[in-house]
Design a protein around this motif. Structure first.
Motif, short mmCIF file in Angstrom:
data_model
loop_
_atom_site.label_atom_id
_atom_site.label_comp_id
_atom_site.label_asym_id
_atom_site.label_seq_id
_atom_site.Cartn_x
_atom_site.Cartn_y
_atom_site.Cartn_z
N LEU A 114 0.83 -1.21 0.00
CA LEU A 114 0.00 0.00 0.00
C LEU A 114 0.87 1.26 0.00
O LEU A 114 0.58 2.22 -0.71
N LEU A 116 3.96 1.51 -1.13
CA LEU A 116 4.56 1.57 -2.46
C LEU A 116 3.55 2.10 -3.49
O LEU A 116 3.88 2.95 -4.32
N SER A 117 2.32 1.61 -3.43
CA SER A 117 1.30 2.01 -4.39
C SER A 117 0.95 3.49 -4.25
O SER A 117 0.67 4.17 -5.23
N LEU A 118 0.98 3.99 -3.02
CA LEU A 118 0.60 5.38 -2.78
C LEU A 118 1.78 6.34 -3.00
O LEU A 118 1.60 7.43 -3.55
#
Lengths: 152, 152
Positions: A114, A116-118
């Motif tokens: 999460l 990393l994704s954000l």
């Protein structure tokens, strides 16, 4: 449980829930993770793997929504994500001492996914060369026309 | 060539060069990628794998620099990154028709890694639940005290 990332409407998906469910599912099924690697490593056409096809398809649909950052390479990101999700439990099971610790390690992995994704991993202003590279065309467009997805 | 990501000063590293070199190295050595998976999948202690120790160590040092976004889980991110780098060539080799196409596919993978590192995958304002989740403490701190790294 490939259905959890399957044909449902990706715009309606709760990213926290989906990310954590995949991490917990993998942690609870280390033998399946191991088997998946052994299978795709031995297949003449790994892109025919039904689980990856399902997963990369859902990533491709997600990439078309306004929840997604522009320019995601759905095939590459789906392999990065699946490989990480399925390899982490192999490490975790060799080191953890019980269900509570494994649950905590799955939670930790989901959190990094999460994060990393954000946020990614790089401070944009400290690495101007990366943005410059991304602004360049992709090998004259050649790579973009080579799909990894099996069409057989 | 583990030296390329080894003990050199991570602050001085050119992120574009390091990312592309790893992607090209993996693409040129698909048998090594396959062997690496088979080896870590069969090890009683995958965290003892010297290549992963070297790589996760360099990620941990990078995470301490001001080039890095805060809060990177070096162990989790190193597994995500390595697993993706080493699995992509397994797909690519089954589908590409020659050296030029494989080079283009390695370039494409490196580009997605750079895009992911710089931008992530999610539009923050569209997924407020993700930021809320990341603001929560990590399972009461339990997971953070369980290292994956072998100390043997």
């Amino acid at each position: 449980d490939p259905e959890m990332i399957g044909e449902r409407q990706v715009e309606k998906v709760d990213m926290v829930e989906v990310t954590e469910r995949l991490a917990y599912f993998a942690m609870e099924n280390p033998d399946l993770c191991r088997s998946w690697f052994l299978q795709v490593l031995s297949m003449p056409d790994p892109a025919a793997d039904p689980f990856w096809r399902e997963y990369s398809g859902s990533i491709a649909r997600f990439a078309q929504t306004d929840l997604a950052k522009p320019g995601i390479d759905a095939e590459a990101w789906s392999i990065i994500s699946l490989a990480g999700n399925f390899l982490w439990p192999v490490w975790a099971h060799s080191h953890s001492q019980g269900e509570a610790e494994r649950h905590a390690l799955a939670h930790r992995f989901a959190r990094e996914m999460l994060r990393l994704s954000l946020h990614g991993t790089l401070q944009p202003d400290k690495v101007p060369g990366v943005a410059a590279r991304l602004a360049e065309p992709l090998d004259g467009g050649q790579a973009s026309v080579i799909p990894l997805r099996s069409v057989r």
